[in-house]
Design a protein around this motif. Structure first.
Motif, PDB file in Angstrom:
ATOM      1  N   GLU A  45      -5.696 -13.112  15.324  1.00  0.00           N
ATOM      2  CA  GLU A  45      -6.950 -12.373  15.188  1.00  0.00           C
ATOM      3  C   GLU A  45      -6.682 -11.006  14.557  1.00  0.00           C
ATOM      4  OE1 GLU A  45      -9.173 -12.120  18.758  1.00  0.00           O
ATOM      5  OE2 GLU A  45      -9.176 -14.294  19.125  1.00  0.00           O
ATOM      6  N   VAL A  46      -7.350 -10.752  13.459  1.00  0.00           N
ATOM      7  CA  VAL A  46      -7.226  -9.464  12.771  1.00  0.00           C
ATOM      8  C   VAL A  46      -8.640  -9.021  12.405  1.00  0.00           C
ATOM      9  CG1 VAL A  46      -6.208  -8.211  10.838  1.00  0.00           C
ATOM     10  CG2 VAL A  46      -4.991 -10.175  11.815  1.00  0.00           C
ATOM     11  N   ASP A  47      -9.147  -8.026  13.109  1.00  0.00           N
ATOM     12  CA  ASP A  47     -10.525  -7.595  12.871  1.00  0.00           C
ATOM     13  C   ASP A  47     -10.682  -6.885  11.536  1.00  0.00           C
ATOM     14  OD1 ASP A  47     -11.350  -8.640  15.294  1.00  0.00           O
ATOM     15  OD2 ASP A  47     -10.906  -6.781  16.386  1.00  0.00           O
ATOM     16  N   GLU A  48      -9.733  -6.026  11.204  1.00  0.00           N
ATOM     17  CA  GLU A  48      -9.800  -5.263   9.974  1.00  0.00           C
ATOM     18  C   GLU A  48      -8.441  -5.302   9.282  1.00  0.00           C
ATOM     19  OE1 GLU A  48     -11.020  -1.304  10.812  1.00  0.00           O
ATOM     20  OE2 GLU A  48     -13.029  -1.873  11.499  1.00  0.00           O
ATOM     21  N   VAL A  49      -8.455  -5.241   7.968  1.00  0.00           N
ATOM     22  CA  VAL A  49      -7.178  -5.196   7.262  1.00  0.00           C
ATOM     23  C   VAL A  49      -6.456  -3.905   7.674  1.00  0.00           C
ATOM     24  CG1 VAL A  49      -7.956  -6.585   5.313  1.00  0.00           C
ATOM     25  CG2 VAL A  49      -8.209  -4.102   5.217  1.00  0.00           C
ATOM     26  N   PRO A  50      -5.141  -3.972   7.934  1.00  0.00           N
ATOM     27  CA  PRO A  50      -4.431  -2.800   8.449  1.00  0.00           C
ATOM     28  C   PRO A  50      -4.101  -1.742   7.411  1.00  0.00           C
ATOM     29  CG  PRO A  50      -2.950  -4.678   8.287  1.00  0.00           C
ATOM     30  CD  PRO A  50      -4.322  -5.194   7.976  1.00  0.00           C
ATOM     31  N   HIS A  51      -4.275  -2.059   6.130  1.00  0.00           N
ATOM     32  CA  HIS A  51      -3.967  -1.081   5.087  1.00  0.00           C
ATOM     33  C   HIS A  51      -4.728  -1.467   3.823  1.00  0.00           C
ATOM     34  CE1 HIS A  51      -1.747   2.110   3.155  1.00  0.00           C
ATOM     35  NE2 HIS A  51      -1.200   1.301   2.271  1.00  0.00           N
ATOM     36  N   GLY A  52      -5.370  -0.499   3.205  1.00  0.00           N
ATOM     37  CA  GLY A  52      -6.146  -0.788   1.999  1.00  0.00           C
ATOM     38  C   GLY A  52      -7.515  -1.351   2.315  1.00  0.00           C
ATOM     39  N   GLU A  53      -8.088  -2.000   1.314  1.00  0.00           N
ATOM     40  CA  GLU A  53      -9.446  -2.533   1.419  1.00  0.00           C
ATOM     41  C   GLU A  53      -9.425  -4.046   1.594  1.00  0.00           C
ATOM     42  OE1 GLU A  53     -12.175  -0.697   1.498  1.00  0.00           O
ATOM     43  OE2 GLU A  53     -10.959   1.121   1.330  1.00  0.00           O
ATOM     44  N   PRO A  54     -10.475  -4.599   2.207  1.00  0.00           N
ATOM     45  CA  PRO A  54     -10.569  -6.054   2.333  1.00  0.00           C
ATOM     46  C   PRO A  54     -10.929  -6.701   0.999  1.00  0.00           C
ATOM     47  CG  PRO A  54     -12.562  -5.034   3.186  1.00  0.00           C
ATOM     48  CD  PRO A  54     -11.619  -3.914   2.845  1.00  0.00           C
ATOM     49  N   VAL A  55     -10.874  -8.017   0.979  1.00  0.00           N
ATOM     50  CA  VAL A  55     -11.256  -8.770  -0.217  1.00  0.00           C
ATOM     51  C   VAL A  55     -12.725  -8.493  -0.534  1.00  0.00           C
ATOM     52  CG1 VAL A  55     -11.627 -11.112  -1.107  1.00  0.00           C
ATOM     53  CG2 VAL A  55      -9.539 -10.560   0.157  1.00  0.00           C
ATOM     54  N   ARG A  56     -13.039  -8.311  -1.800  1.00  0.00           N
ATOM     55  CA  ARG A  56     -14.412  -8.025  -2.200  1.00  0.00           C
ATOM     56  C   ARG A  56     -15.289  -9.270  -2.079  1.00  0.00           C
ATOM     57  NH1 ARG A  56     -13.492  -4.768  -7.910  1.00  0.00           N
ATOM     58  NH2 ARG A  56     -11.566  -3.698  -7.259  1.00  0.00           N
ATOM     59  N   GLU A  57     -16.530  -9.032  -1.745  1.00  0.00           N
ATOM     60  CA  GLU A  57     -17.504 -10.110  -1.653  1.00  0.00           C
ATOM     61  C   GLU A  57     -18.028 -10.467  -3.043  1.00  0.00           C
ATOM     62  OE1 GLU A  57     -18.335 -11.709   1.054  1.00  0.00           O
ATOM     63  OE2 GLU A  57     -17.199 -10.456   2.471  1.00  0.00           O
ATOM     64  N   THR A  58     -18.432 -11.720  -3.216  1.00  0.00           N
ATOM     65  CA  THR A  58     -19.044 -12.149  -4.473  1.00  0.00           C
ATOM     66  C   THR A  58     -20.372 -11.410  -4.654  1.00  0.00           C
ATOM     67  OG1 THR A  58     -18.061 -14.335  -4.219  1.00  0.00           O
ATOM     68  CG2 THR A  58     -19.878 -14.128  -5.782  1.00  0.00           C
ATOM     69  N   ASP A 314      -6.304 -16.946   4.500  1.00  0.00           N
ATOM     70  CA  ASP A 314      -7.178 -15.783   4.586  1.00  0.00           C
ATOM     71  C   ASP A 314      -6.292 -14.557   4.409  1.00  0.00           C
ATOM     72  OD1 ASP A 314      -8.739 -13.624   5.360  1.00  0.00           O
ATOM     73  OD2 ASP A 314      -9.698 -14.683   7.016  1.00  0.00           O
ATOM     74  N   TYR A 315      -6.569 -13.767   3.408  1.00  0.00           N
ATOM     75  CA  TYR A 315      -5.768 -12.566   3.125  1.00  0.00           C
ATOM     76  C   TYR A 315      -5.630 -11.682   4.355  1.00  0.00           C
ATOM     77  CZ  TYR A 315      -4.849  -7.867   1.218  1.00  0.00           C
ATOM     78  OH  TYR A 315      -4.350  -6.603   0.969  1.00  0.00           O
ATOM     79  N   ARG A 316      -6.713 -11.497   5.088  1.00  0.00           N
ATOM     80  CA  ARG A 316      -6.722 -10.582   6.227  1.00  0.00           C
ATOM     81  C   ARG A 316      -5.675 -10.952   7.278  1.00  0.00           C
ATOM     82  NH1 ARG A 316     -11.121 -11.789   7.732  1.00  0.00           N
ATOM     83  NH2 ARG A 316     -10.768 -12.826   9.727  1.00  0.00           N
ATOM     84  N   THR A 317      -5.513 -12.243   7.548  1.00  0.00           N
ATOM     85  CA  THR A 317      -4.586 -12.669   8.595  1.00  0.00           C
ATOM     86  C   THR A 317      -3.189 -12.970   8.054  1.00  0.00           C
ATOM     87  OG1 THR A 317      -5.338 -14.966   8.347  1.00  0.00           O
ATOM     88  CG2 THR A 317      -6.429 -13.611  10.014  1.00  0.00           C
ATOM     89  N   VAL A 318      -3.108 -13.761   6.987  1.00  0.00           N
ATOM     90  CA  VAL A 318      -1.807 -14.209   6.494  1.00  0.00           C
ATOM     91  C   VAL A 318      -1.004 -13.055   5.902  1.00  0.00           C
ATOM     92  CG1 VAL A 318      -0.667 -15.708   4.795  1.00  0.00           C
ATOM     93  CG2 VAL A 318      -2.564 -16.582   6.157  1.00  0.00           C
ATOM     94  N   PHE A 319      -1.678 -12.084   5.300  1.00  0.00           N
ATOM     95  CA  PHE A 319      -0.973 -10.963   4.672  1.00  0.00           C
ATOM     96  C   PHE A 319      -0.970  -9.707   5.535  1.00  0.00           C
ATOM     97  CE2 PHE A 319      -1.003 -13.787   1.192  1.00  0.00           C
ATOM     98  CZ  PHE A 319       0.027 -13.387   0.362  1.00  0.00           C
ATOM     99  N   LYS A 320      -1.263  -9.874   6.807  1.00  0.00           N
ATOM    100  CA  LYS A 320      -1.262  -8.726   7.715  1.00  0.00           C
ATOM    101  C   LYS A 320       0.088  -8.001   7.700  1.00  0.00           C
ATOM    102  CE  LYS A 320      -1.316  -7.567  12.635  1.00  0.00           C
ATOM    103  NZ  LYS A 320      -1.362  -8.106  14.018  1.00  0.00           N
ATOM    104  N   ASP A 321       1.191  -8.732   7.838  1.00  0.00           N
ATOM    105  CA  ASP A 321       2.509  -8.101   7.909  1.00  0.00           C
ATOM    106  C   ASP A 321       2.853  -7.378   6.608  1.00  0.00           C
ATOM    107  OD1 ASP A 321       2.763  -9.126  10.447  1.00  0.00           O
ATOM    108  OD2 ASP A 321       3.957 -10.848   9.822  1.00  0.00           O
TER     109      ASP A 321
END
Length: 340
Positions: A45-58, A314-321
């Protein structure tokens, strides 16, 4: 500290007590992670990306959507497989055309920065980014990472191998990288395993700080670091495990027994497939089907990359580290930080 190759236990390498020839690690498929590792990344579970911005919405505004006649694909020097060519992707391109109705054009670039710039400027619509470049692509170029490749054995990703020559008896730990007479090679500034991860993890685990405790010599790529260590240009360096495998297998004058690994990281996600966020939704959906609903077993693509299937990420979870590492290093997602 050089352990017998047959004693390597992937579940408990005991790095504080052992060094291993890279042949022992490769024989155990330790250059990649397992699907259990990937599932743990995908399910946390990752509520917010820990660094930078989240993926942009269409975009909702149709005037902002892209509907190119030809989809341009770019492949940069990647963390997991280097030196791919257009013919290696033909099976993938055929599936994309089947699902989107649009032909695919291959555009090769020779640097991480160029791959991001190609998508930022809308000169590329689909890309394989390196792991370390992915967050730059999300923040600077509107990339939407959506898939990662798996091997037929359901392995994924790669590790950081802290590497030296097999005969370097005086280098037995990352702590030895900090000695004045040891020349250390890193790959590129934006590379995860070649610079960002060791800059953070060497500091955390060994109290060895790159660019403070040792001078960083950028080689220009993992293959160059591997060959440089073998040739004596560098005494040691952090190398992407699968890139080392590619380099050694591609060169008849190199052997896995030439290299010693003094420490290895947990698995990192391999560089993902991504498309630009403002492609028309039906194009995005077609690209996703082409990757996620296809079997590439027996194709030139599978032979060259090792991947016969793709799974959603999902970028938010898989790329958290990855984002945590880059945050630890104080990385700013700017073109100048990405390098050239």
């Amino acid at each position: 500290m050089l352990a017998d190759s047959g004693s390597f236990e992937p579940a408990s390498p005991a790095w504080e007590e052992n060094n291993y020839l890279s042949s022992a690690l490769v024989d155990a498929d330790y250059q990649r992670g397992s699907t259990v590792d990937l599932e743990n990344m995908r399910n946390r579970e990752v509520d917010e990306v820990p660094h930078g911005e989240p993926v942009r919405e269409t975009p909702d505004n149709e005037d902002e959507l892209l509907d190119p006649d030809t989809l341009v694909f770019t492949e940069s020097p990647s963390e997991d497989v280097q030196g791919r060519f257009e013919e290696d992707f033909q099976a993938v391109f055929d599936r994309i055309e089947e699902e989107t109705g649009k032909p695919v054009e291959f555009s090769k670039v020779n640097s991480y920065a160029a791959s991001v710039e190609a998508m930022r400027s809308e000169r590329a619509h689909i890309a394989n980014f390196s792991t370390g470049t992915t967050a730059f692509a999300v923040n600077l170029a509107g990339a939407v990472p959506f898939a990662a490749g798996l091997t037929p054995d359901k392995l994924f990703g790669y590790r950081l191998f802290a590497t030296t020559r097999a005969d370097a008896d005086d280098i037995q730990s990352v702590e030895d990288f900090a000695r004045d007479e040891v020349t250390v090679g890193h790959s590129e500034p934006a590379s995860n395993s070649g610079h960002q991860a060791p800059s953070a993890l060497f500091d955390q685990y060994f109290d060895v700080t790159a660019e403070e405790d040792y001078e960083v010599n950028f080689s220009g790529g993992h293959g160059n670091t591997t060959r440089g260590i073998a040739a004596g240009d560098y005494d040691a360096g952090p190398i992407c495990s699968t890139c080392m495998v590619d380099t050694v297998e591609a060169q008849s004058d190199l052997s896995f027994d030439d290299f010693k690994v003094v420490w290895a990281s947990a698995p990192f996600p391999n560089g993902p497939v991504a498309y630009r966020y403002n492609l028309k939704p039906e194009i995005q959906a077609g690209i996703e089907r082409a990757y996620l609903e296809s079997d590439f077993a027996g194709t030139a693509f599978q032979e060259r990359t090792g991947y016969d299937q793709f799974v959603p990420i999902d970028y938010r979870t898989v790329f958290k580290d990855i984002m945590i590492i880059q945050g630890y290093n104080g990385v700013e997602y700017t073109e100048s930080a990405l390098g050239s």
